[in-house]
Motif scaffolding. Sequence first.
Motif, short mmCIF file in Angstrom:
data_model
loop_
_atom_site.label_atom_id
_atom_site.label_comp_id
_atom_site.label_asym_id
_atom_site.label_seq_id
_atom_site.Cartn_x
_atom_site.Cartn_y
_atom_site.Cartn_z
N GLU A 90 60.92 22.06 -1.61
CA GLU A 90 60.35 22.67 -0.41
C GLU A 90 60.24 24.15 -0.73
O GLU A 90 61.26 24.83 -0.90
CB GLU A 90 61.28 22.51 0.80
N ARG A 94 58.95 33.43 3.49
CA ARG A 94 59.42 34.07 4.73
C ARG A 94 58.92 35.51 4.81
O ARG A 94 59.20 36.31 3.92
CB ARG A 94 60.96 34.10 4.76
N GLY A 99 65.54 31.21 11.69
CA GLY A 99 66.05 29.90 11.27
C GLY A 99 67.22 30.00 10.33
O GLY A 99 68.10 30.85 10.49
N SER A 100 67.21 29.14 9.29
CA SER A 100 68.40 28.97 8.45
C SER A 100 68.82 30.26 7.74
O SER A 100 70.00 30.48 7.51
CB SER A 100 68.16 27.86 7.43
N ARG A 103 71.04 32.05 9.98
CA ARG A 103 72.34 31.38 10.14
C ARG A 103 73.22 31.59 8.90
O ARG A 103 74.43 31.71 9.00
CB ARG A 103 72.14 29.87 10.36
N ASP A 121 64.15 24.76 -1.64
CA ASP A 121 65.15 23.73 -1.38
C ASP A 121 64.80 22.51 -2.23
O ASP A 121 63.61 22.21 -2.42
CB ASP A 121 65.14 23.31 0.09
N ASP A 175 57.27 32.28 8.91
CA ASP A 175 57.65 31.57 7.68
C ASP A 175 56.92 30.23 7.62
O ASP A 175 56.31 29.80 8.61
CB ASP A 175 59.18 31.37 7.58
N LYS A 177 56.70 26.26 5.07
CA LYS A 177 57.12 25.44 3.93
C LYS A 177 55.90 24.73 3.35
O LYS A 177 55.09 24.18 4.11
CB LYS A 177 58.15 24.42 4.43
N SER A 197 55.52 22.74 10.06
CA SER A 197 56.13 23.29 8.84
C SER A 197 56.02 24.81 8.77
O SER A 197 56.08 25.39 7.70
CB SER A 197 55.48 22.64 7.61
N MET A 198 55.83 25.44 9.93
CA MET A 198 55.77 26.91 9.94
C MET A 198 56.34 27.46 11.23
O MET A 198 56.53 26.73 12.20
CB MET A 198 54.32 27.39 9.76
N ARG A 199 56.63 28.76 11.22
CA ARG A 199 56.95 29.45 12.47
C ARG A 199 55.84 30.44 12.75
O ARG A 199 55.46 31.22 11.86
CB ARG A 199 58.29 30.21 12.38
N ARG A 215 62.30 21.99 18.74
CA ARG A 215 63.71 22.08 18.29
C ARG A 215 64.61 22.62 19.39
O ARG A 215 65.67 22.09 19.65
CB ARG A 215 63.83 23.04 17.09
P1 TYD Z 1 64.33 27.01 7.80
O1 TYD Z 1 64.56 28.23 8.58
O2 TYD Z 1 64.93 26.96 6.45
O3 TYD Z 1 64.86 25.73 8.53
P2 TYD Z 1 65.36 25.47 10.01
O4 TYD Z 1 64.17 24.87 10.66
O5 TYD Z 1 66.46 24.49 9.78
O6 TYD Z 1 65.81 26.71 10.64
O7 TYD Z 1 62.77 26.71 7.69
C1 TYD Z 1 61.87 27.69 7.27
C2 TYD Z 1 60.46 27.22 7.56
O8 TYD Z 1 60.11 26.13 6.72
C3 TYD Z 1 60.26 26.74 8.99
O9 TYD Z 1 58.97 27.16 9.40
C4 TYD Z 1 60.30 25.25 8.90
C5 TYD Z 1 59.84 24.96 7.49
N1 TYD Z 1 60.55 23.83 6.88
C6 TYD Z 1 59.98 22.57 6.89
O10 TYD Z 1 58.86 22.38 7.38
N2 TYD Z 1 60.65 21.53 6.32
C7 TYD Z 1 61.87 21.69 5.76
O11 TYD Z 1 62.45 20.70 5.25
C8 TYD Z 1 62.45 23.00 5.75
C9 TYD Z 1 63.80 23.25 5.14
C10 TYD Z 1 61.75 24.03 6.33
#
Ligand code: TYD
Length: 241
Positions: A90, A94, A99-100, A103, A121, A175, A177, A197-199, A215
């Motif tokens: 993945e 960013r 997100g993670s 954290r 990842d 961000d 993925k 898959s984005m913010r 979420r």
């Molecule tokens: P991240 O902040 O690592 O994960 P979380 O959603 O647990 O806070 O995610 C970063 C960005 O990547 C976010 O826009 C969601 C996307 N992402 C995915 O689409 N699939 C995944 O498996 C991961 C780890 C992230």
Amino acid sequence: MNRGQLLYEGKAKSVYLSDTPDELIVAFRDDITAFDGQKKDSLAGKGGYNARISAFFFTYLEEKGIPTHFMGMIDDHTMAVKRLNMIPLEVIVRNRAAGSIVRRYPFREGQTFDTPLIVMDYKDDSRHDPMINDDIIIALGLLSRDEIQHVRDLALAVNRHLKELFRARGLDLVDFKIEFGRFGDTILLGDEISMDSMRLWDVKTGASLDKDVYRYDKGDVLSAYAKVVDMMIPKEFGGVQ
Ligand code: TYD
Ligand code: ATP
């Protein structure tokens, strides 16, 4: 193109064989999941929004010189793609902290990175997708050092192009993925590029227009996805109806 046998059923998409060996059919389902699949729902229309925006972004990125697996839409939630040998990474880009990363490290939510960060990842649900580094990627035989650099360059180029496109519509790309795969000797951008898959934050209000709405129960996720599709895809875009 005819849909053949089901090859793989993931959390949000089903992948089918086609009548051509090096092409697949990817159907975006209405399923939505979060927190490693612990939160799950089905929202009518969600698959269509993600399929349409993915088709639009893949087409746009191809025009910018980024090679992708996208071949065309079959219907409004199904696309034809080149069959890739997926690289189980993945690749997360960013622009701002959310997100993670907030954290796990002492970043302030929303702080802008001077240079975009790339975090990778290892894609393995049974191991909860652990963060990986270059040495481990090479030791696992996933990519060579040069290929890692190539994937990073492609990810940064995707970021530059998408960020600019969103910014022009008043959206901030926080961000995202992406995933890559091998097609013969070349590495192509695969999978999807969607609100799952984005913010994305509204520049004026700071409101989330992505899967964070689901979420963290921030409101109606379908309306958020519909809004992004409406804001981003020009009416004349031919790839989808
Ligand atoms: P991240 O902040 O690592 O994960 P979380 O959603 O647990 O806070 O995610 C970063 C960005 O990547 C976010 O826009 C969601 C996307 N992402 C995915 O689409 N699939 C995944 O498996 C991961 C780890 C992230
Ligand atoms: P996650 O949600 O963590 O990404 P998943 O496997 O549940 O994992 P889905 O999106 O539901 O994800 O499933 C789609 C699967 O198809 C993914 O495993 C993805 O890597 C794979 N895939 C995407 N594009 C291609 C392609 N062109 N060729 C082969 N496989 C692909």
